[in-house]
Design a protein around this motif. Structure first.
Motif, PDB file in Angstrom:
ATOM      1  N   SER A   1      69.094 -75.034  93.002  1.00 44.10           N
ATOM      2  CA  SER A   1      67.886 -74.424  93.443  1.00 44.10           C
ATOM      3  C   SER A   1      67.927 -74.569  95.210  1.00 44.10           C
ATOM      4  O   SER A   1      67.876 -73.459  95.594  1.00 44.10           O
ATOM      5  N   SER A   2      68.355 -75.726  95.747  1.00 38.77           N
ATOM      6  CA  SER A   2      68.293 -76.082  97.177  1.00 38.77           C
ATOM      7  C   SER A   2      69.258 -74.726  97.694  1.00 38.77           C
ATOM      8  O   SER A   2      69.065 -74.277  98.657  1.00 38.77           O
TER       9      SER A   2
ATOM     10  N   ASN B   1      65.606 -67.109  93.447  1.00 42.98           N
ATOM     11  CA  ASN B   1      66.291 -67.070  94.644  1.00 42.98           C
ATOM     12  C   ASN B   1      67.535 -65.825  94.355  1.00 42.98           C
ATOM     13  O   ASN B   1      67.853 -65.045  95.232  1.00 42.98           O
TER      14      ASN B   1
ATOM     15  N   ASP C   1      63.072 -71.600  90.186  1.00 48.70           N
ATOM     16  CA  ASP C   1      63.400 -71.296  91.704  1.00 48.70           C
ATOM     17  C   ASP C   1      64.683 -70.814  92.073  1.00 48.70           C
ATOM     18  O   ASP C   1      64.485 -69.706  92.660  1.00 48.70           O
TER      19      ASP C   1
ATOM     20  N   SER D   1      68.542 -71.419  97.900  1.00 53.16           N
ATOM     21  CA  SER D   1      67.425 -70.912  98.735  1.00 53.16           C
ATOM     22  C   SER D   1      68.127 -70.581 100.127  1.00 53.16           C
ATOM     23  O   SER D   1      67.522 -69.879 101.246  1.00 53.16           O
TER      24      SER D   1
END
Length: 284
Positions: free
Chosen positions: A240-241, A283, A279, A244
């Protein structure tokens, strides 16, 4: 039934005559024992059979505290010691497992929980924290989750920690730390470090280049994916990080697909893992 009113639908939403009796959370008193007797009767012959089940309701964990030192520092550079003294449980419920999460402290609430460590049987951690902002300082809260062998869980949160943003992420140091963790057999914590560094890299000027390096490190450490809810959460948060920062990273979609396969196979859907996967999907 030791005082449980099974005719009360707030206690038994399914009703007492349903073949699968469901009790609402909080219906039973911790520390007490209960005996449930079930009777099945044939509508044709009126013959019946009875069976009973007796069990005890677990009490809460013995409460402890959380200590963090220092309470301010630089993103991905300062080492914070987090200790959890005093937590305990009876011998049959031990050993306890500990895991740390972090969240940004907002004016009237807190942001989503992100994994800061893998699960450990040791109640002390040395961790680094990301800045989560492109300028100035960030207020972060660390939340510890303590779990016994039966799955009973307690949480405790730290005082606010002030994190100052660094102009440049120490990427060589981060990759070196990941390598050391992998060499020491701590693959799960290596994935946590990659995910935390990715959160910090999002605010760097060279974020895309940093994301490529961190993606390569993640791709080298994340497999195989253990059939464990905590391990799946760590991987989902890291993806997820990274997504992004640069959703076009080659292989990121396939990586997320394998995480989702492991997630659905568990048939357990923790909210933090669900949020991280959603998330990442958003993205990508």
């Amino acid at each position: 039934t030791n005082g449980v009113d099974l005719t009360d639908l707030s206690v038994t939403p399914t009703g007492r005559t349903h073949p699968e009796l469901v009790l609402a959370p909080g219906s039973l008193v911790p520390g007490l024992s209960y005996t449930f007797t079930f009777t099945v009767t044939s509508s044709g012959t009126q013959l019946s059979s009875t069976a009973s089940l007796t069990f005890s309701v677990l009490t809460s964990l013995y409460p402890g505290t959380i200590r963090v030192a220092p309470l301010s520092g630089s993103a991905m550079r300062t080492i914070f010691n987090v200790s959890l003294p005093g937590w305990g449980a009876s011998s049959e419920r031990s050993p306890l497992r500990y895991q740390l999460f972090y969240a940004q402290k907002l004016p009237f609430s807190s942001g989503p929980l992100n994994p800061l460590t893998s699960t450990s049987f040791w109640p002390s951690f040395n961790v680094m924290l990301p800045s989560l902002t492109s300028e100035g300082t960030t207020s972060i809260i660390i939340t510890a989750r303590i779990t016994d062998t039966f799955g009973v869980t307690a949480t405790v949160s730290s005082p606010v920690i002030t994190i100052s943003r660094n102009v440049q992420l120490n990427l060589p140091g981060t990759i070196g730390q990941v390598g050391d963790l992998v060499n020491n057999g701590d693959q799960e914590q290596a994935i946590v470090v990659i995910g935390t560094a990715s959160s910090d890299a999002a605010n760097q000027a060279n974020a895309t280049n940093v994301a490529s390096v961190l993606y390569a490190a993640l791709n080298a450490t994340m497999y195989p994916i253990p059939a464990d809810a905590s391990a799946i959460l760590l991987r989902a948060s890291a993806v997820s990080s990274l997504s992004s920062i640069d959703p076009t990273l080659p292989g990121l979609v396939g990586m997320l697909a394998r995480i989702i396969d492991a997630y659905t196979a568990q048939q357990v859907y923790p909210p933090e893992t669900t949020a991280a996967i959603l998330d990442a999907l958003g993205n990508l």
